[in-house]
Design a protein around this motif. Structure first.
Motif, PDB file in Angstrom:
ATOM      1  N   PHE A  19      31.359  42.024  35.529  1.00  0.00           N
ATOM      2  CA  PHE A  19      31.249  40.573  35.646  1.00  0.00           C
ATOM      3  C   PHE A  19      31.073  40.106  37.084  1.00  0.00           C
ATOM      4  O   PHE A  19      31.052  38.910  37.339  1.00  0.00           O
ATOM      5  CB  PHE A  19      32.471  39.911  35.006  1.00  0.00           C
ATOM      6  N   GLN A  20      30.944  41.034  38.022  1.00  0.00           N
ATOM      7  CA  GLN A  20      30.747  40.650  39.416  1.00  0.00           C
ATOM      8  C   GLN A  20      29.333  40.131  39.615  1.00  0.00           C
ATOM      9  O   GLN A  20      28.415  40.483  38.892  1.00  0.00           O
ATOM     10  CB  GLN A  20      31.043  41.841  40.329  1.00  0.00           C
ATOM     11  N   GLY A  21      29.177  39.247  40.591  1.00  0.00           N
ATOM     12  CA  GLY A  21      27.858  38.688  40.898  1.00  0.00           C
ATOM     13  C   GLY A  21      27.449  37.547  39.993  1.00  0.00           C
ATOM     14  O   GLY A  21      26.296  37.125  40.015  1.00  0.00           O
ATOM     15  N   ALA A  26      31.056  41.354  50.704  1.00  0.00           N
ATOM     16  CA  ALA A  26      30.898  40.280  49.712  1.00  0.00           C
ATOM     17  C   ALA A  26      32.221  39.540  49.531  1.00  0.00           C
ATOM     18  O   ALA A  26      32.253  38.305  49.513  1.00  0.00           O
ATOM     19  CB  ALA A  26      30.406  40.846  48.386  1.00  0.00           C
ATOM     20  N   ALA A  27      33.316  40.275  49.421  1.00  0.00           N
ATOM     21  CA  ALA A  27      34.626  39.645  49.256  1.00  0.00           C
ATOM     22  C   ALA A  27      35.024  38.885  50.519  1.00  0.00           C
ATOM     23  O   ALA A  27      35.511  37.745  50.440  1.00  0.00           O
ATOM     24  CB  ALA A  27      35.683  40.681  48.906  1.00  0.00           C
ATOM     25  N   ILE A  28      34.812  39.493  51.682  1.00  0.00           N
ATOM     26  CA  ILE A  28      35.163  38.821  52.942  1.00  0.00           C
ATOM     27  C   ILE A  28      34.398  37.511  53.071  1.00  0.00           C
ATOM     28  O   ILE A  28      34.966  36.469  53.426  1.00  0.00           O
ATOM     29  CB  ILE A  28      34.893  39.757  54.140  1.00  0.00           C
ATOM     30  N   ASN A  29      33.104  37.531  52.756  1.00  0.00           N
ATOM     31  CA  ASN A  29      32.305  36.303  52.825  1.00  0.00           C
ATOM     32  C   ASN A  29      32.772  35.261  51.812  1.00  0.00           C
ATOM     33  O   ASN A  29      32.774  34.062  52.109  1.00  0.00           O
ATOM     34  CB  ASN A  29      30.826  36.620  52.654  1.00  0.00           C
ATOM     35  N   LEU A  30      33.172  35.711  50.631  1.00  0.00           N
ATOM     36  CA  LEU A  30      33.710  34.783  49.634  1.00  0.00           C
ATOM     37  C   LEU A  30      34.972  34.112  50.166  1.00  0.00           C
ATOM     38  O   LEU A  30      35.115  32.891  50.089  1.00  0.00           O
ATOM     39  CB  LEU A  30      34.024  35.523  48.328  1.00  0.00           C
ATOM     40  N   TYR A  31      35.871  34.903  50.730  1.00  0.00           N
ATOM     41  CA  TYR A  31      37.110  34.334  51.259  1.00  0.00           C
ATOM     42  C   TYR A  31      36.831  33.375  52.414  1.00  0.00           C
ATOM     43  O   TYR A  31      37.433  32.295  52.493  1.00  0.00           O
ATOM     44  CB  TYR A  31      38.067  35.447  51.686  1.00  0.00           C
ATOM     45  N   LYS A  32      35.901  33.725  53.293  1.00  0.00           N
ATOM     46  CA  LYS A  32      35.549  32.831  54.404  1.00  0.00           C
ATOM     47  C   LYS A  32      34.996  31.514  53.872  1.00  0.00           C
ATOM     48  O   LYS A  32      35.288  30.446  54.409  1.00  0.00           O
ATOM     49  CB  LYS A  32      34.529  33.499  55.322  1.00  0.00           C
ATOM     50  N   LYS A  33      34.171  31.607  52.833  1.00  0.00           N
ATOM     51  CA  LYS A  33      33.582  30.405  52.227  1.00  0.00           C
ATOM     52  C   LYS A  33      34.669  29.443  51.749  1.00  0.00           C
ATOM     53  O   LYS A  33      34.488  28.235  51.750  1.00  0.00           O
ATOM     54  CB  LYS A  33      32.691  30.829  51.045  1.00  0.00           C
ATOM     55  N   GLY A  55      29.428  34.595  39.823  1.00  0.00           N
ATOM     56  CA  GLY A  55      30.122  33.387  40.259  1.00  0.00           C
ATOM     57  C   GLY A  55      31.543  33.248  39.737  1.00  0.00           C
ATOM     58  O   GLY A  55      32.216  32.262  40.028  1.00  0.00           O
ATOM     59  N   ILE A  56      32.003  34.222  38.971  1.00  0.00           N
ATOM     60  CA  ILE A  56      33.346  34.134  38.396  1.00  0.00           C
ATOM     61  C   ILE A  56      34.412  34.250  39.485  1.00  0.00           C
ATOM     62  O   ILE A  56      35.402  33.520  39.479  1.00  0.00           O
ATOM     63  CB  ILE A  56      33.545  35.201  37.300  1.00  0.00           C
ATOM     64  N   GLY A  57      34.206  35.143  40.446  1.00  0.00           N
ATOM     65  CA  GLY A  57      35.155  35.274  41.546  1.00  0.00           C
ATOM     66  C   GLY A  57      35.224  34.009  42.377  1.00  0.00           C
ATOM     67  O   GLY A  57      36.311  33.544  42.745  1.00  0.00           O
ATOM     68  N   ASN A  58      34.078  33.422  42.669  1.00  0.00           N
ATOM     69  CA  ASN A  58      34.008  32.181  43.432  1.00  0.00           C
ATOM     70  C   ASN A  58      34.750  31.048  42.710  1.00  0.00           C
ATOM     71  O   ASN A  58      35.579  30.348  43.300  1.00  0.00           O
ATOM     72  CB  ASN A  58      32.542  31.811  43.663  1.00  0.00           C
ATOM     73  N   GLN A  59      34.458  30.881  41.438  1.00  0.00           N
ATOM     74  CA  GLN A  59      35.095  29.828  40.648  1.00  0.00           C
ATOM     75  C   GLN A  59      36.597  30.096  40.515  1.00  0.00           C
ATOM     76  O   GLN A  59      37.408  29.187  40.648  1.00  0.00           O
ATOM     77  CB  GLN A  59      34.439  29.746  39.269  1.00  0.00           C
ATOM     78  N   SER A  60      36.968  31.354  40.281  1.00  0.00           N
ATOM     79  CA  SER A  60      38.388  31.703  40.147  1.00  0.00           C
ATOM     80  C   SER A  60      39.146  31.415  41.435  1.00  0.00           C
ATOM     81  O   SER A  60      40.236  30.835  41.413  1.00  0.00           O
ATOM     82  CB  SER A  60      38.557  33.186  39.791  1.00  0.00           C
ATOM     83  N   LEU A  61      38.570  31.813  42.565  1.00  0.00           N
ATOM     84  CA  LEU A  61      39.244  31.604  43.842  1.00  0.00           C
ATOM     85  C   LEU A  61      39.438  30.119  44.133  1.00  0.00           C
ATOM     86  O   LEU A  61      40.504  29.707  44.601  1.00  0.00           O
ATOM     87  CB  LEU A  61      38.467  32.284  44.976  1.00  0.00           C
ATOM     88  N   ALA A  62      38.448  29.306  43.835  1.00  0.00           N
ATOM     89  CA  ALA A  62      38.577  27.859  44.045  1.00  0.00           C
ATOM     90  C   ALA A  62      39.739  27.295  43.228  1.00  0.00           C
ATOM     91  O   ALA A  62      40.531  26.487  43.718  1.00  0.00           O
ATOM     92  CB  ALA A  62      37.268  27.151  43.677  1.00  0.00           C
ATOM     93  N   ILE A  63      39.859  27.743  41.982  1.00  0.00           N
ATOM     94  CA  ILE A  63      40.942  27.257  41.121  1.00  0.00           C
ATOM     95  C   ILE A  63      42.296  27.781  41.605  1.00  0.00           C
ATOM     96  O   ILE A  63      43.288  27.044  41.618  1.00  0.00           O
ATOM     97  CB  ILE A  63      40.680  27.645  39.653  1.00  0.00           C
ATOM     98  N   ILE A  64      42.345  29.043  42.020  1.00  0.00           N
ATOM     99  CA  ILE A  64      43.589  29.619  42.534  1.00  0.00           C
ATOM    100  C   ILE A  64      44.082  28.804  43.730  1.00  0.00           C
ATOM    101  O   ILE A  64      45.258  28.424  43.807  1.00  0.00           O
ATOM    102  CB  ILE A  64      43.404  31.100  42.924  1.00  0.00           C
TER     103      ILE A  64
END
Length: 160
Positions: free
Chosen positions: A89-91, A126-133, A93-102
């Motif tokens: 399920f990577q790639g 990819a994870a580091i950039n997601l967290y920075k975002k 947007g689930i991680g992005n959406q999940s992190l925003a909700i968390i």
């Protein structure tokens, strides 16, 4: 915990713990967690003096991930631990959406929390950039191959 269109967070409990074995873990994630069966151990792990809240991430009725929130005894620090989106399920947007909700839930549910931190593999760009975002910044190293990242929440001051 939270529902967003097709994304649901369910607290881990004795009835649903075995579904965690179905989450596929990448080689990078195995460096921190071990294999898929070890996710169950991580979900059940307690940390003396801390509140540990494990959650399953469900997307369109499928188990797609897992994470834990660990609240410090002083309740000013919360750690995001074992944040995993299954390889299948990577790639998407689930991680992005999940992190925003968390992040939103930490701010709402733990008003005294000033810091949200996490540990990420230094090679997982990819994870580091997601967290920075989402506002996380590098604050240190853990072991040789891992970065400590942190998001700071401005304290909410009560008006009297």
């Amino acid at each position: 915990m939270q529902k967003s269109n097709r994304l649901i967070f369910e607290p881990v409990n004795v009835e649903n713990i075995d579904v965690l074995k179905g989450i596929s873990v990448s080689a990078e994630q195995r460096k921190l967690l071990g294999d898929e069966s070890d996710i169950v151990v991580v979900a059940l792990e307690t940390i003396k003096g801390r509140i540990v809240k494990p959650y399953i991430i469900i997307f369109e009725r499928e188990i797609v991930g897992f994470f834990r929130l660990i609240l410090s005894p002083e309740k000013d620090l919360c750690s995001l631990s074992a944040f995993i989106i299954s390889e299948d399920f990577q790639g998407k947007g689930i991680g992005n959406q999940s992190l925003a909700i968390i992040i939103e839930r930490v701010e709402d549910d733990f008003p005294d929390v000033t810091y949200l931190d996490l540990i990420v593999n230094s090679m997982n760009l990819a994870a580091i950039n997601l967290y920075k975002k989402h506002g996380f910044v590098h604050v240190g190293k853990w072991r040789e191959d891992f970065e400590i990242m942190q998001k700071i929440f401005p304290r909410k001051h009560k008006v009297t």
